[in-house]
Design a protein around this motif. Structure first.
Motif, PDB file in Angstrom:
ATOM      1  N   PRO A 143      -2.457  -2.215  -1.935  1.00 22.91           N
ATOM      2  CA  PRO A 143      -1.970  -1.050  -1.180  1.00 22.91           C
ATOM      3  C   PRO A 143      -2.951   0.112  -1.134  1.00 22.91           C
ATOM      4  N   GLN A 144      -3.828   0.213  -2.121  1.00 25.14           N
ATOM      5  CA  GLN A 144      -4.827   1.270  -2.094  1.00 25.14           C
ATOM      6  C   GLN A 144      -5.825   1.046  -0.961  1.00 25.14           C
ATOM      7  N   VAL A 145      -6.287  -0.185  -0.819  1.00 26.44           N
ATOM      8  CA  VAL A 145      -7.303  -0.500   0.195  1.00 26.44           C
ATOM      9  C   VAL A 145      -6.686  -0.599   1.580  1.00 26.44           C
ATOM     10  N   TYR A 146      -5.598  -1.382   1.704  1.00 25.87           N
ATOM     11  CA  TYR A 146      -5.022  -1.635   3.020  1.00 25.87           C
ATOM     12  C   TYR A 146      -3.979  -0.602   3.431  1.00 25.87           C
ATOM     13  N   ASP A 152      -6.410   5.304   8.748  1.00 24.97           N
ATOM     14  CA  ASP A 152      -6.951   5.773  10.024  1.00 24.97           C
ATOM     15  C   ASP A 152      -7.397   4.632  10.933  1.00 24.97           C
ATOM     16  N   GLN A 153      -7.118   3.393  10.546  1.00 24.61           N
ATOM     17  CA  GLN A 153      -7.491   2.243  11.370  1.00 24.61           C
ATOM     18  C   GLN A 153      -6.356   1.948  12.352  1.00 24.61           C
ATOM     19  N   GLU A 154      -6.519   2.395  13.587  1.00 27.51           N
ATOM     20  CA  GLU A 154      -5.435   2.309  14.556  1.00 27.51           C
ATOM     21  C   GLU A 154      -5.052   0.869  14.897  1.00 27.51           C
ATOM     22  N   TYR A 155      -6.004  -0.066  14.829  1.00 28.16           N
ATOM     23  CA  TYR A 155      -5.693  -1.445  15.211  1.00 28.16           C
ATOM     24  C   TYR A 155      -4.739  -2.131  14.227  1.00 28.16           C
ATOM     25  N   LEU A 156      -4.536  -1.530  13.039  1.00 26.63           N
ATOM     26  CA  LEU A 156      -3.593  -2.087  12.077  1.00 26.63           C
ATOM     27  C   LEU A 156      -2.158  -1.659  12.346  1.00 26.63           C
ATOM     28  N   GLY A 157      -1.967  -0.735  13.254  1.00 33.66           N
ATOM     29  CA  GLY A 157      -0.630  -0.300  13.619  1.00 33.66           C
ATOM     30  C   GLY A 157       0.070   0.441  12.491  1.00 33.66           C
ATOM     31  N   ASP A 158       1.329   0.085  12.246  1.00 34.48           N
ATOM     32  CA  ASP A 158       2.131   0.752  11.221  1.00 34.48           C
ATOM     33  C   ASP A 158       1.975   0.111   9.843  1.00 34.48           C
ATOM     34  N   PHE A 159       1.170  -0.929   9.728  1.00 36.42           N
ATOM     35  CA  PHE A 159       1.066  -1.646   8.459  1.00 36.42           C
ATOM     36  C   PHE A 159       0.567  -0.767   7.310  1.00 36.42           C
ATOM     37  N   PRO A 160      -0.507   0.040   7.477  1.00 40.19           N
ATOM     38  CA  PRO A 160      -0.947   0.884   6.363  1.00 40.19           C
ATOM     39  C   PRO A 160       0.136   1.847   5.875  1.00 40.19           C
ATOM     40  N   GLY A 161       0.927   2.407   6.806  1.00 40.26           N
ATOM     41  CA  GLY A 161       1.964   3.341   6.403  1.00 40.26           C
ATOM     42  C   GLY A 161       3.011   2.722   5.493  1.00 40.26           C
ATOM     43  N   LYS A 162       3.258   1.428   5.648  1.00 42.81           N
ATOM     44  CA  LYS A 162       4.244   0.760   4.803  1.00 42.81           C
ATOM     45  C   LYS A 162       3.765   0.610   3.360  1.00 42.81           C
ATOM     46  N   LEU A 163       2.473   0.780   3.137  1.00 43.86           N
ATOM     47  CA  LEU A 163       1.906   0.636   1.796  1.00 43.86           C
ATOM     48  C   LEU A 163       1.640   1.977   1.124  1.00 43.86           C
ATOM     49  N   ILE A 164       2.065   3.080   1.757  1.00 47.09           N
ATOM     50  CA  ILE A 164       1.887   4.426   1.210  1.00 47.09           C
ATOM     51  C   ILE A 164       3.258   4.972   0.823  1.00 47.09           C
TER      52      ILE A 164
END
Length: 214
Positions: A143-146, A152-164
């Motif tokens: 979760p720290q990396v992804y 700020d990686q827009e191509y990942l969509g909402d996935f990073p937000g789910k790990l914060i």
């Protein structure tokens, strides 16, 4: 723009410094995890290296140095990871890795196993501790990396937000409170076991401590 008075400036500096410190610790922990895993899994190499030494004193110094560095890294990592068990830091602010509290608990369990069992002489215990350390590192680094680093990686969509943590409070809140409960139960179990062992030592007959004559 309205100028800041002394109190507002002090509050801004304090809040900014605390946020910077927390995020800096979160960014440094993957490095500590990497070093901790390297030192842990370097044990077979260190043992083979010690077998090539002809001086017993040199071998003892190398082994004690290795054990000290290996265990000190784990203790430092646990100490810094305790910030993830603080609700005001985990659930507010810029957010932290969502499974970081669980990683802290699993790391505590690994250290408890090392405390009560001899990992260096029991292969089964070594494997158990290894699995715990790998699991804890994955729970934190992924979760720290992804999450935080890829926000700020827009191509990942909402996935990073789910790990914060602050962006997924529905999952972050139960993770935090379950982790706090497990941490408290583990601490209580260690405390009880320590005093039970202390009581057994105190009630041990004095004759058992006296060596037989002759």
């Amino acid at each position: 723009m309205t100028p800041l008075n002394a109190d507002d400036l002090a509050a801004a500096l304090t809040n900014g410094a605390s946020g910077w410190l927390v995020l800096s610790i979160a960014a440094v922990l993957p490095i500590l995890w990497a070093f901790s895993l390297v030192m842990h899994f370097a044990r077979p190499y260190v043992v083979r290296f010690l077998q090539t030494l002809t001086l017993r004193f040199g071998g003892d110094v190398w082994w004690l140095s290795y054990v000290l560095i290996r265990d000190a890294l784990l203790v430092v990592t646990l100490g810094l990871s305790l910030i993830f068990l603080m609700p005001n830091l985990y659930l507010t602010g810029d957010g932290l890795p969502i499974t970081a509290p669980l990683a802290t608990v699993v790391l505590l369990w690994a250290l408890v196993v090392k405390l009560f069992r001899d990992m260096d002489d029991d292969p089964a215990v070594f494997r158990l501790v290894s699995l715990m350390l790998v699991l804890a590192s994955v729970l934190y680094i992924v979760p720290q990396v992804y999450g935080m680093e890829a926000a700020d990686q827009e191509y990942l969509g909402d996935f990073p937000g789910k790990l914060i943590s602050t962006e997924n409070l529905d999952l972050a809140r139960p993770i935090l409170w379950i982790s706090l409960g497990l941490f408290a139960l583990t601490g209580a179990a260690v405390f009880i076991r320590f005093f039970v062992g202390l009581g057994r030592s105190a009630s041990k007959p004095a004759s058992e401590d006296v060596p037989a004559a002759g």
